[in-house]
Design an enzyme around this catalytic site. Structure first.
Site, PDB file in Angstrom:
ATOM      1  N   GLU A 104      48.795  23.301  15.208  1.00  0.00           N
ATOM      2  CA  GLU A 104      48.907  21.885  15.554  1.00  0.00           C
ATOM      3  C   GLU A 104      49.510  21.089  16.216  1.00  0.00           C
ATOM      4  O   GLU A 104      48.974  19.732  16.434  1.00  0.00           O
ATOM      5  CB  GLU A 104      49.209  21.506  13.237  1.00  0.00           C
ATOM      6  CG  GLU A 104      47.882  22.482  12.513  1.00  0.00           C
ATOM      7  CD  GLU A 104      46.087  21.830  12.585  1.00  0.00           C
ATOM      8  OE1 GLU A 104      46.070  20.835  13.923  1.00  0.00           O
ATOM      9  OE2 GLU A 104      45.166  22.940  12.651  1.00  0.00           O
ATOM     10  N   SER A 478      34.921  44.249 -46.582  1.00  0.00           N
ATOM     11  CA  SER A 478      35.901  44.893 -47.524  1.00  0.00           C
ATOM     12  C   SER A 478      37.196  44.507 -46.368  1.00  0.00           C
ATOM     13  O   SER A 478      38.740  44.950 -46.785  1.00  0.00           O
ATOM     14  CB  SER A 478      35.695  45.859 -46.888  1.00  0.00           C
ATOM     15  OG  SER A 478      34.539  46.750 -47.806  1.00  0.00           O
TER      16      SER A 478
END
Length: 826
Positions: A104, A478
């Site tokens: 860059e 249960s």
């Protein structure tokens, strides 16, 4: 000798500047100078005063998403338009910085924001090539553009960019500018900044990326869509190789580093797989809680939420739930392809048709969509979304053998064009599977403080985001029986108390048939409470509840264990779990057994910080021994754990023995017609509840019980979650006496207030001992033929069909709606 006039003229044209041309050039230079001066004046007078304040970068606060972390600092998920992780320049590896600078702006530390040498080089290259092929934007100019300006390609915007770059250079240091750039730049996949990109593309923290990965990431700023390694892996690779060469050319890396990085094979993450732990239901719960407090700031202010989740436990829970659901689904047969299309003969058209149908059937983690291109009873050839071809044969076809038969119905037949589901087994062999229709959920809580260690709200969040841990109110079956027996302990019961398992009939109100609860097995006659709980016998639980009194039991259970009073029916079917609860509430209730009698409140968020680490809120849980209220005596929890260990070791939960521990306790549960399957169990440090069922309630199958549905998931999870945790040997607390190996309350011992038996006659006892069948109807309530005088909760024996009495039996027709919703007792 003087030259001929024609020759002199030619020499002037070739070797000397023509006066007209010189005049033109001179005027042009003057004109350009004037234009430049005017441009500078214009910029200074009109543009410079209008340049935006640099507060956005001097006090840099970009949009940062909500991040959700596990207890052990593993990223679980993010919410926000922009994925971004702010990092200091010193925390960015040198290879990453150098890769960006090389491609860059390698003269970044040498120029003043505008690289005039770079501009001249770019102009020369453009002139030679006859087109614009190189840009000349510096990193500073890119910061100006990305933070303050649009991307429109106009002269005025470029002028603003140059002036802003100059202003930025005068205000910030080079390192500060580079830090803003590394955090701000857009890099595709909603990732802003290189830290977010590293996690998005490679699933890593930025500090851990390799040189090859850094070069790949550095290629993204120029064109994130064009060089995206997920979307365009070939172009991304070419760009990466160019950047590595550029780094070598400018001296940022050695030849040896280049050679190694150029050959490195990169593993890029697929979309949606950037997190190592599946915690989608957890993330959504957190998002909702944070949004309720911070509203829209939730998604932009960079809040970090640290949950109580343990990453390894969470992943173990996810895997266990999916395996349990898939195993159940496989037991119940193949339902057929999801869709069948016509396959065109032309190869290009065929590929397009396959792509189109794949779009409507996304992959589900490791369960992949595949289109069949050839099928026979001996082999299936199919194409995956990636274009890879696979073959399935041998034993892997057993599951779908009927669908490969010529006699198979059209809707279930696997033929060319069928869209099926496939996955790899442990040996990496392909097999045909299907997306399940059943759901399951798991939640695991630390009993000492209520912190949630793992939570899986369903089979797959993308398929069904309904959270069954918190939103699914179902009958507990249960798993509710232990709370009945806990209440009974306070009324003089003990594990050795004998209750009659024999047919019983209760009036259900005017005009209604009597309620005659059943068990799956033939009544076995008198048995101890321990045996009854191990075998999950319905009739014993009902007789026990009837004996101690429904109102008392309801008040005790809701007050002690935290169940909603309006969801616990005030009728005898309560004993069979005919009310409603959800897995999270049930885990808190079982935690009371595990922690010695203290009520805890499950919680998920440990603390919230802002983007800079400042603590905004912190959980203050009630901890056992530090604020948690005692709700039941320690001896009660000890006795219940003793009983529930029997269930886990020798009863319906015996599959838990495969974990190889002696400190596990729990209870199975299956509701009427096997609509819901449960297992709720614990070790001292972890209480875990598993549920399985359909969203629209229907039977899970005539031979399916909690022990087959939920318990295998519980075992798979707990075997991993408890690895390395030492066994807990629970000491006998005050108030307990051990007599012949059985625990008793010291004020309820044999011949001293103990409820010795309920509903047992002499004939019952004799017939049970010798295996005879009694001829008369056994008693349904009371403390048998040897009642202890003045023991709370006992009453004289009474016939099963005696008139209903308020508070002890089902009184009226309002109970009828509960009587039809009882469980089968396993």
């Amino acid at each position: 000798m003087p030259l001929p006039s024609s020759t002199a003229s030619l020499r002037r044209q070739r070797g000397f500047l023509n006066p007209n041309i010189a005049k033109f050039i001179g005027l042009s230079i003057v004109g350009l100078g004037i234009a430049g001066a005017l441009l500078v004046v214009y910029a200074l007078i009109f543009i410079n005063p209008r340049l935006p304040s640099l507060d956005l970068i001097t006090d840099y606060r970009p949009k940062v998403p909500l991040r959700i972390w596990s207890q052990d600092k593993v990223l679980l998920g993010e919410f926000g338009e922009e994925k971004r992780s702010l990092v200091k320049l010193d925390d960015i590896p040198a290879d990453m910085k150098n890769a960006v600078l090389a491609i860059e702006d390698y003269r970044f530390y040498e120029h003043g924001g505008i690289d005039w040498i770079g501009i001249a080089r770019a102009l020369a290259t453009d002139v030679l090539r006859g087109k614009a092929s190189q840009g000349a934007s510096t990193i500073t100019m890119q910061v100006a553009r990305n933070v303050f300006l649009t991307k429109e390609k106009t002269f005025s915007r470029k002028l603003y960019e140059v002036l802003l770059a100059n202003k930025i250079e005068q205000t910030l240091t080079k390192d500060q500018i580079l830090e803003v750039y590394m955090n701000q730049i857009y890099l595709g996949q909603r990732a802003f900044g290189f830290a977010a990109a590293a996690r998005t593309y490679f699933g890593k923290d930025l500090k851990d990326v390799t040189l090859a990965e850094a070069a790949m990431l550095a290629g993204l700023p120029k064109a994130p869509s064009a060089y995206n390694p997920i979307v365009n892996p070939k172009r991304a690779h070419i760009r990466q190789q160019y950047i590595l060469q550029r780094m070598l050319d400018v001296g940022f890396i050695t030849q040896a580093q280049y050679d190694k990085a150029a050959k490195e094979e990169l593993k890029v993450r697929a979309p949606g797989s950037q997190y190592t732990v599946h915690a989608e239901y957890v993330n959504e719960m957190v998002r909702q809680m944070v949004y309720a407090q911070y509203k829209e700031d939730t998604y932009t202010q960079g809040y970090n939420v640290y949950t109580t989740i343990n990453a390894a436990d969470q992943q173990a829970a996810y895997v266990a739930v999916r395996k349990g659901v898939m195993d159940y689904d496989r037991r119940h047969g193949y339902r057929g392809p999801e869709e069948t299309i016509e396959l065109p003969a032309n190869a290009d058209d065929r590929a397009s048709a396959i792509d189109d149908v794949m779009d409507d059937h996304p992959d589900n983690d490791d369960i992949l969509a595949a289109v069949v291109v050839a099928a026979s009873p001996k082999q299936i050839d199919a194409v995956l979304r990636s274009g890879d071809k696979i073959s399935i044969k041998g034993d892997a076809l057993r599951f779908v053998a009927s669908a490969l038969s010529d006699k198979a119905k059209k809707e279930v037949r696997i033929a060319p064009g069928a869209l099926i589901r496939v996955m790899q087994d442990a040996k990496q062999n392909w097999q045909v599977v299907q997306l399940p229709q059943v759901e399951a959920a798991l939640v695991s809580v630390v009993p000492q403080d209520g912190s949630i260690r793992s939570l899986v709200g369903g089979f797959d969040f993308t398929q069904n985001n309904f959270n069954h841990v918190t939103q699914a109110w179902r009958q507990p079956g249960s798993t509710f029986k232990p709370f009945i027996y806990s209440a009974a302990l306070e009324k003089g019961y003990a594990p050795s108390s004998i209750v009659n398992d024999a047919p019983v009939s209760y009036p259900a109100g005017p005009g209604q048939p009597n309620w005659e609860p059943k068990d799956d097995e033939t009544p076995a006659g008198p048995m101890t409470v321990r045996t009854a709980l191990q075998k999950s016998v319905n009739l014993v639980a009902i007789r026990t509840l009837d004996n101690i009194g429904v109102p008392y039991a309801k008040d005790f259970i809701t007050g002690t264990y935290g169940f909603d009073p309006d969801k616990v029916p005030p009728y005898l079917p309560m004993a069979l779990g005919a009310g409603q609860t959800n897995p999270l509430q049930l885990s808190a209730a079982y935690s009371v057994f595990a922690n010695g009698g203290y009520k805890i409140q499950p919680y998920l968020i440990a603390q919230i910080t802002d983007a800079r680490g400042k603590v905004l809120s912190k959980a203050e849980p009630l901890v056992v021994g530090d604020g948690a209220p005692r709700v039941v005596a320690e001896r009660n929890s000890y006795m219940m754990t003793n009983l529930l260990k029997s269930v886990a070791q020798r009863g319906t939960g015996a599959r838990s023995n495969s974990i190889g521990r002696g400190d596990l306790a729990g209870k199975t549960g299956t509701t009427n017609d096997a609509v819901d399957g449960w297992f709720a169990g614990y070790q001292r440090t972890l209480a875990t509840v598993v549920w399985m069922g359909y969203d629209q309630p229907k039977s899970l199958g005539g031979m399916e019980f909690g022990a087959q549905l939920a318990l295998p998931i519980w075992v798979d999870y707990m075997s991993k979650a408890l690895k390395g945790v030492p066994e807990f040997d629970q000491p006998v607390p005050d108030g307990i006496r051990i007599i012949d190996g059985e625990p008793y309350y010291d004020n309820f011992t044999p011949n001293n207030g103990l409820v010795t038996n309920v509903g047992v006659t002499v004939v019952d006892a004799i017939s049970n001992f010798f295996g005879w069948t009694p001829s008369q109807t056994p008693a349904a309530s009371g403390s048998g033929n040897q009642p202890a005088p003045n023991v709370p909760g006992t009453s004289p024996a009474s016939p099963a069909t005696a008139p209903a009495t308020p508070g002890s039996r089902t009184q009226n027709e309002n109970a009828k709606r509960f009587l039809d919703n009882t469980n089968q007792g396993h």
